[in-house]
Scaffold this active site. Sequence first.
Site, mmCIF file in Angstrom:
data_model
loop_
_atom_site.group_PDB
_atom_site.id
_atom_site.type_symbol
_atom_site.label_atom_id
_atom_site.label_comp_id
_atom_site.label_asym_id
_atom_site.label_seq_id
_atom_site.Cartn_x
_atom_site.Cartn_y
_atom_site.Cartn_z
ATOM 1 N N HIS A 1 3.263 7.578 26.537
ATOM 2 C CA HIS A 1 4.422 8.231 27.144
ATOM 3 C C HIS A 1 4.003 9.340 28.111
ATOM 4 C CE1 HIS A 1 8.123 10.250 27.999
ATOM 5 N NE2 HIS A 1 7.527 11.368 27.631
ATOM 6 N N CYS A 21 8.783 4.661 24.671
ATOM 7 C CA CYS A 21 10.208 5.016 24.687
ATOM 8 C C CYS A 21 11.109 3.787 24.636
ATOM 9 C CB CYS A 21 10.526 5.849 25.928
ATOM 10 S SG CYS A 21 9.699 7.451 25.902
ATOM 11 N N CYS A 71 13.203 6.980 29.769
ATOM 12 C CA CYS A 71 11.823 6.680 30.178
ATOM 13 C C CYS A 71 11.565 5.183 30.013
ATOM 14 C CB CYS A 71 10.837 7.483 29.356
ATOM 15 S SG CYS A 71 9.114 7.079 29.717
ATOM 16 N N ASP A 113 -16.541 14.823 38.175
ATOM 17 C CA ASP A 113 -16.891 16.202 38.517
ATOM 18 C C ASP A 113 -18.412 16.304 38.491
ATOM 19 O OD1 ASP A 113 -17.500 16.126 35.858
ATOM 20 O OD2 ASP A 113 -16.050 17.635 35.244
ATOM 21 N N ASP A 131 -5.823 16.825 38.361
ATOM 22 C CA ASP A 131 -6.286 16.175 37.136
ATOM 23 C C ASP A 131 -6.122 17.178 36.018
ATOM 24 O OD1 ASP A 131 -8.993 17.159 35.708
ATOM 25 O OD2 ASP A 131 -8.991 17.770 37.795
ATOM 26 N N CYS A 145 8.605 3.747 29.583
ATOM 27 C CA CYS A 145 7.299 3.413 28.996
ATOM 28 C C CYS A 145 7.468 2.583 27.722
ATOM 29 C CB CYS A 145 6.486 4.673 28.722
ATOM 30 S SG CYS A 145 6.865 5.472 27.158
HETATM 31 ZN ZN ZN Z 1 8.198 7.252 27.607
#
Ligand code: ZN
Length: 388
Positions: A333, A307, A302, A92, A264, A304
């Site tokens: 996550h 998880c 999930c 920015d 964002d 990730c």
């Molecule tokens: Zn996750």
Amino acid sequence: MFEYTITATDPNSAARTGIFATPHGDLLTPVFAPVGTQATVKTLTPRDLAEAGATLVLANTYHLYLRPGTGLVRDFGGLHSFMGWPGPLLTDSGGFQVFSLAQMRKVDADGVTFRSHIDGGLHRFTPESAIASQEDLGADIIMCLDECPDPLDRRYNEEALARTHAWAARCQAAQRQPDQALFGIVQGGVFPDLRVESARTLRDMDFPGYAVGGLSVGETKEQMYAMLDVTVPELPAHKPRYLMGVGAPEDIVEGVARGIDIFDCVLPTRVARNGGLLTRQGRLNLRNATYTADPLPGEPGCDCYCCQHFSRAYLRHLFKAEETLALHLATTHNVRFMIRLMDEIRAHIRTGTFMAFRETFLQAYRIPNQAVRHAQRAAHKKQMGAGK
Ligand SMILES: [Zn+2]
């Protein structure tokens, strides 16, 4: 350079998918950029970000200008090399932070003078210096210096808009590096006529992309969506559109439906550090005693690292014990949650099922109370203002 190719359009909304070509890689839009304020997405390495599927990362010029200084970053080969992120970056202009964080500021036609929130030192940004700083940093997408007034103050918005437009022209004239896409920023508060005027003025300057600024800063969600409804149709269809600072999952879905391509927000990472996990049902607060002995992962299903390996009970224990791993796992996550959301949104736009997805998503996702969100934001601002 900076070709934006639209690959699919939704027949039932303004949503579209596209490819924005940047010097550090192609961005598949709609895209969400995690925020790395100080040239780091807090608690994550660039390897973690890549693993989560992040493609675009944002850094804040105001913070990097004050510390370590944009000249130092330039001497290290620019931000990509300094922070070890090889993919597309966005900076920015620093304007938003000057108007939200700096302790004192005085705006005149030429620029804005302010005191640093770190040590109170006196500084000045002009359109030319904002571009020079961003050329030092070397991000793929850079922004014009703009003025961010209270969205509800009509008179202030009128005055500020004239400055923002004059500054946009000066930013364009000041740009020396052809390998950075300079985006114009539409302002105008919650006033439809000012938003339209701003979009038309900037459109005539022919930027490679356009941002909608000054939203999600105190107005209601309904006002924000209404401003997108009047602004987006005024922007050229073949240029990417970026909704600045917006990233609550429900706002992303609504923004995409209105034709926004880039988002964002600090929300997913900040919420994570406060013990909040984003799930399709809404936020899950790990500090809640309900999870003391909960064997489920943060969000079942999930993919990730968090998880796949840890229970809610363990995550809650880490937060209670104030272990730094808690912040890393929750952030892992939440960033992955956002990236998966964007992947799914793009898939639904391609198959023409985005509006059905939007309905299902909004039915399932519990939206936090707006008053609570504003109070949290105000508390954060106060903390930053105190230089913490
Ligand atoms: Zn996750």
